[in-house]
Design a protein around this motif. Structure first.
Motif, PDB file in Angstrom:
ATOM      1  N   SER A 216     -19.871  10.152  -5.208  1.00  0.00           N
ATOM      2  CA  SER A 216     -19.306   8.907  -5.699  1.00  0.00           C
ATOM      3  C   SER A 216     -18.896   7.996  -4.546  1.00  0.00           C
ATOM      4  CB  SER A 216     -18.087   9.203  -6.565  1.00  0.00           C
ATOM      5  OG  SER A 216     -17.548   8.032  -7.088  1.00  0.00           O
ATOM      6  N   GLU A 217     -18.986   6.685  -4.785  1.00  0.00           N
ATOM      7  CA  GLU A 217     -18.520   5.719  -3.793  1.00  0.00           C
ATOM      8  C   GLU A 217     -17.003   5.767  -3.703  1.00  0.00           C
ATOM      9  OE1 GLU A 217     -19.805   1.697  -4.103  1.00  0.00           O
ATOM     10  OE2 GLU A 217     -21.826   2.248  -4.677  1.00  0.00           O
ATOM     11  N   LYS A 218     -16.465   5.293  -2.596  1.00  0.00           N
ATOM     12  CA  LYS A 218     -15.021   5.214  -2.437  1.00  0.00           C
ATOM     13  C   LYS A 218     -14.461   4.268  -3.490  1.00  0.00           C
ATOM     14  CE  LYS A 218     -15.062   6.179   2.415  1.00  0.00           C
ATOM     15  NZ  LYS A 218     -14.109   6.339   3.479  1.00  0.00           N
ATOM     16  N   TYR A 219     -13.262   4.576  -3.959  1.00  0.00           N
ATOM     17  CA  TYR A 219     -12.636   3.756  -4.993  1.00  0.00           C
ATOM     18  C   TYR A 219     -12.540   2.288  -4.596  1.00  0.00           C
ATOM     19  CZ  TYR A 219     -11.135   7.813  -7.796  1.00  0.00           C
ATOM     20  OH  TYR A 219     -11.090   8.927  -8.585  1.00  0.00           O
ATOM     21  N   GLU A 220     -12.370   1.997  -3.334  1.00  0.00           N
ATOM     22  CA  GLU A 220     -12.252   0.609  -2.891  1.00  0.00           C
ATOM     23  C   GLU A 220     -13.504  -0.208  -3.218  1.00  0.00           C
ATOM     24  OE1 GLU A 220      -9.205   2.894  -0.825  1.00  0.00           O
ATOM     25  OE2 GLU A 220     -11.337   3.250  -1.081  1.00  0.00           O
ATOM     26  N   ARG A 221     -14.620   0.442  -3.360  1.00  0.00           N
ATOM     27  CA  ARG A 221     -15.865  -0.260  -3.689  1.00  0.00           C
ATOM     28  C   ARG A 221     -16.093  -0.397  -5.198  1.00  0.00           C
ATOM     29  NH1 ARG A 221     -20.336   1.584   0.771  1.00  0.00           N
ATOM     30  NH2 ARG A 221     -19.071   1.038   2.566  1.00  0.00           N
ATOM     31  N   TRP A 222     -15.295   0.296  -5.991  1.00  0.00           N
ATOM     32  CA  TRP A 222     -15.406   0.209  -7.446  1.00  0.00           C
ATOM     33  C   TRP A 222     -14.818  -1.119  -7.924  1.00  0.00           C
ATOM     34  CZ3 TRP A 222     -14.463   5.131 -10.750  1.00  0.00           C
ATOM     35  CH2 TRP A 222     -15.114   6.218 -10.183  1.00  0.00           C
ATOM     36  N   THR A 223     -15.285  -1.590  -9.075  1.00  0.00           N
ATOM     37  CA  THR A 223     -14.665  -2.760  -9.691  1.00  0.00           C
ATOM     38  C   THR A 223     -13.364  -2.318 -10.358  1.00  0.00           C
ATOM     39  OG1 THR A 223     -15.729  -2.456 -11.840  1.00  0.00           O
ATOM     40  CG2 THR A 223     -16.926  -3.782 -10.192  1.00  0.00           C
ATOM     41  N   LYS A 224     -12.488  -3.281 -10.602  1.00  0.00           N
ATOM     42  CA  LYS A 224     -11.237  -2.957 -11.285  1.00  0.00           C
ATOM     43  C   LYS A 224     -11.525  -2.386 -12.669  1.00  0.00           C
ATOM     44  CE  LYS A 224      -6.738  -4.590 -12.685  1.00  0.00           C
ATOM     45  NZ  LYS A 224      -5.792  -5.677 -12.805  1.00  0.00           N
ATOM     46  N   GLU A 225     -12.547  -2.917 -13.330  1.00  0.00           N
ATOM     47  CA  GLU A 225     -12.905  -2.434 -14.664  1.00  0.00           C
ATOM     48  C   GLU A 225     -13.352  -0.969 -14.622  1.00  0.00           C
ATOM     49  OE1 GLU A 225     -14.131  -5.358 -13.346  1.00  0.00           O
ATOM     50  OE2 GLU A 225     -12.754  -6.630 -14.471  1.00  0.00           O
ATOM     51  N   ASP A 226     -14.136  -0.602 -13.605  1.00  0.00           N
ATOM     52  CA  ASP A 226     -14.570   0.794 -13.465  1.00  0.00           C
ATOM     53  C   ASP A 226     -13.388   1.705 -13.158  1.00  0.00           C
ATOM     54  OD1 ASP A 226     -17.216   0.131 -13.982  1.00  0.00           O
ATOM     55  OD2 ASP A 226     -17.754  -0.032 -11.858  1.00  0.00           O
ATOM     56  N   LEU A 227     -12.479   1.230 -12.313  1.00  0.00           N
ATOM     57  CA  LEU A 227     -11.278   2.006 -12.012  1.00  0.00           C
ATOM     58  C   LEU A 227     -10.436   2.198 -13.273  1.00  0.00           C
ATOM     59  CD1 LEU A 227     -10.323   0.291  -8.661  1.00  0.00           C
ATOM     60  CD2 LEU A 227     -11.073   2.670  -8.910  1.00  0.00           C
TER      61      LEU A 227
END
Length: 83
Positions: A45-56
């Motif tokens: 998985s990518e680092k959380y910082e690269r996720w969108t707020k919606e995905d988080l």
């Protein structure tokens, strides 16, 4: 599979016990052991910082983080890493 006390269901009892032994709280261990991808090898998985707020938000919803709709992206990342 029921846990040793029989009071609740734990999807991945071995993972739950291992997390408890490593110092995780019972709540955190149960949340991780009961997640849909419990027991699967991580790391892709990518680092959380690269996720969108919606995905988080969706991940936080999946693992049962309370108050997720009222917190920032940074707070979602912190909650996912530390809860």
């Amino acid at each position: 599979m029921p846990n040793k006390k029989g009071s609740s269901l734990i999807k991945n009892e071995d993972q739950y016990e291992a997390l408890i032994e490593k110092g995780a709280s019972k709540q955190k261990a149960a949340r991780i052991a009961n997640s849909p991808d419990s027991g699967k090898k991580g790391g892709s998985s990518e680092k959380y910082e690269r996720w969108t707020k919606e995905d988080l938000y969706e991940k936080a919803k999946q693992v049962g983080i309370d108050g997720r709709s009222n917190i920032s992206k940074k707070e979602l990342i912190d909650a996912l890493r530390n809860n």
